[in-house]
Design a protein around this motif. Structure first.
Motif, PDB file in Angstrom:
ATOM      1  N   UNK A 110      -5.718 -15.464  13.599  1.00 58.59           N
ATOM      2  CA  UNK A 110      -5.358 -15.096  12.175  1.00 58.59           C
ATOM      3  C   UNK A 110      -6.001 -14.054  11.730  1.00 58.59           C
ATOM      4  N   UNK A 111      -7.258 -13.417  12.377  1.00 60.24           N
ATOM      5  CA  UNK A 111      -8.042 -12.533  11.906  1.00 60.24           C
ATOM      6  C   UNK A 111      -7.633 -11.063  12.670  1.00 60.24           C
ATOM      7  N   UNK A 112      -6.777 -11.121  13.986  1.00 58.87           N
ATOM      8  CA  UNK A 112      -6.393  -9.916  14.690  1.00 58.87           C
ATOM      9  C   UNK A 112      -4.991  -9.874  14.835  1.00 58.87           C
ATOM     10  N   UNK A 113      -4.310 -10.911  14.571  1.00 59.68           N
ATOM     11  CA  UNK A 113      -2.451 -10.823  15.032  1.00 59.68           C
ATOM     12  C   UNK A 113      -2.617 -11.146  16.398  1.00 59.68           C
ATOM     13  N   UNK A 114      -3.325 -11.914  16.982  1.00 63.36           N
ATOM     14  CA  UNK A 114      -3.464 -12.317  18.291  1.00 63.36           C
ATOM     15  C   UNK A 114      -2.319 -13.180  18.434  1.00 63.36           C
ATOM     16  N   UNK A 115      -2.024 -13.690  19.980  1.00 68.16           N
ATOM     17  CA  UNK A 115      -1.066 -14.755  20.026  1.00 68.16           C
ATOM     18  C   UNK A 115      -1.606 -15.888  20.849  1.00 68.16           C
ATOM     19  N   UNK A 116      -1.285 -17.268  20.833  1.00 65.34           N
ATOM     20  CA  UNK A 116      -1.430 -18.235  21.695  1.00 65.34           C
ATOM     21  C   UNK A 116      -0.629 -17.865  23.062  1.00 65.34           C
TER      22      UNK A 116
ATOM     23  N   UNK B 166      -4.707 -22.765  27.750  1.00 66.16           N
ATOM     24  CA  UNK B 166      -4.371 -22.008  26.608  1.00 66.16           C
ATOM     25  C   UNK B 166      -5.294 -21.072  26.382  1.00 66.16           C
ATOM     26  N   UNK B 167      -4.668 -19.935  26.037  1.00 55.92           N
ATOM     27  CA  UNK B 167      -5.400 -18.515  25.871  1.00 55.92           C
ATOM     28  C   UNK B 167      -4.926 -17.889  24.781  1.00 55.92           C
ATOM     29  N   UNK B 168      -5.742 -17.066  24.252  1.00 53.69           N
ATOM     30  CA  UNK B 168      -5.349 -15.965  23.111  1.00 53.69           C
ATOM     31  C   UNK B 168      -5.119 -14.807  23.582  1.00 53.69           C
ATOM     32  N   UNK B 169      -4.196 -13.999  23.419  1.00 53.76           N
ATOM     33  CA  UNK B 169      -4.106 -12.664  23.794  1.00 53.76           C
ATOM     34  C   UNK B 169      -4.069 -11.665  22.653  1.00 53.76           C
ATOM     35  N   UNK B 170      -5.127 -10.914  22.600  1.00 49.93           N
ATOM     36  CA  UNK B 170      -5.301 -10.060  21.449  1.00 49.93           C
ATOM     37  C   UNK B 170      -4.288  -8.830  21.462  1.00 49.93           C
ATOM     38  N   UNK B 171      -4.019  -8.226  20.175  1.00 46.56           N
ATOM     39  CA  UNK B 171      -3.055  -7.049  20.398  1.00 46.56           C
ATOM     40  C   UNK B 171      -3.414  -5.984  21.436  1.00 46.56           C
TER      41      UNK B 171
ATOM     42  N   UNK C 294     -17.587 -15.156  20.542  1.00 48.23           N
ATOM     43  CA  UNK C 294     -16.380 -14.682  21.258  1.00 48.23           C
ATOM     44  C   UNK C 294     -15.497 -14.234  20.115  1.00 48.23           C
ATOM     45  N   UNK C 295     -15.417 -14.809  18.962  1.00 49.60           N
ATOM     46  CA  UNK C 295     -14.582 -14.362  18.046  1.00 49.60           C
ATOM     47  C   UNK C 295     -14.838 -12.702  17.457  1.00 49.60           C
ATOM     48  N   UNK C 296     -16.081 -12.462  17.364  1.00 47.48           N
ATOM     49  CA  UNK C 296     -16.666 -11.174  16.961  1.00 47.48           C
ATOM     50  C   UNK C 296     -16.118 -10.102  18.370  1.00 47.48           C
ATOM     51  N   UNK C 297     -16.170 -10.737  19.520  1.00 49.30           N
ATOM     52  CA  UNK C 297     -15.755  -9.606  20.514  1.00 49.30           C
ATOM     53  C   UNK C 297     -14.462  -9.526  20.603  1.00 49.30           C
ATOM     54  N   UNK C 298     -13.629 -10.711  20.379  1.00 49.91           N
ATOM     55  CA  UNK C 298     -12.280 -10.624  20.429  1.00 49.91           C
ATOM     56  C   UNK C 298     -11.546  -9.891  19.271  1.00 49.91           C
ATOM     57  N   UNK C 299     -12.127 -10.049  17.997  1.00 50.29           N
ATOM     58  CA  UNK C 299     -11.540  -9.389  16.842  1.00 50.29           C
ATOM     59  C   UNK C 299     -11.881  -8.135  16.694  1.00 50.29           C
ATOM     60  N   UNK C 300     -13.169  -7.617  17.375  1.00 45.47           N
ATOM     61  CA  UNK C 300     -13.627  -6.211  17.368  1.00 45.47           C
ATOM     62  C   UNK C 300     -12.778  -5.387  18.260  1.00 45.47           C
ATOM     63  N   UNK C 301     -12.326  -5.822  19.261  1.00 44.99           N
ATOM     64  CA  UNK C 301     -11.537  -5.237  20.302  1.00 44.99           C
ATOM     65  C   UNK C 301      -9.985  -5.005  19.888  1.00 44.99           C
TER      66      UNK C 301
END
Length: 134
Positions: A83-89, A96-101, A125-132
């Motif tokens: 929801x924060x980064x527009x990533x996808x499951x 199950x993984x999350x793939x960031x943009x 983890x969220x900070x790193x994933x959404x920051x990237x």
């Protein structure tokens, strides 16, 4: 966007999202009703989740007894990232993984397990994933 969808109710979400989205929603409901803790899918709410995992770890239950709770916390963190980064499951087999943009893969369910072992943090983890993703 893939053409792979689950139901009309979830037609905007890829099939891989079905289970983790349900696990996350179940966790939100369980925490609200059982622990009187509100989780709102914000990055800040992951502070509370990390603290809850720490409290469970201090109580010392066997991993098998908390496996589904940890899976729910991980799925919740993954859904925060989505929801924060527009990533996808994404899913491979039972994982199950999350793939960031930016194309990076993140494993929030495994990170919840690592947090239970004292070596992880869903908030970080969220900070790193959404920051990237920016």
């Amino acid at each position: 966007m893939t053409a792979q969808y689950v139901t009309a109710q979830q037609e905007t979400r890829p099939h891989a999202a079905a289970k983790p989205v349900r696990w996350a929603a179940d966790t939100v409901a369980t925490m609200r009703e059982g622990a009187r803790v509100r989780l709102d899918y914000s990055a800040q709410s992951l502070w509370r989740v990390d603290r809850m995992i720490e409290e469970i770890r201090r109580e010392g239950p066997p991993y098998a007894a908390v496996e589904s709770v940890l899976r729910g916390f991980g799925a919740y963190a993954g859904e925060v990232i989505v929801r924060q980064s527009g990533a996808e499951w994404w899913a491979t087999g039972r994982d199950h993984w999350v793939r960031t943009p930016d194309g990076r893969l993140w494993d929030p369910i495994e990170e919840a397990r690592r947090a239970y072992d004292g070596n992880g943090s869903l908030r970080l983890l969220c900070r790193d994933a959404t920051g990237s993703a920016h």
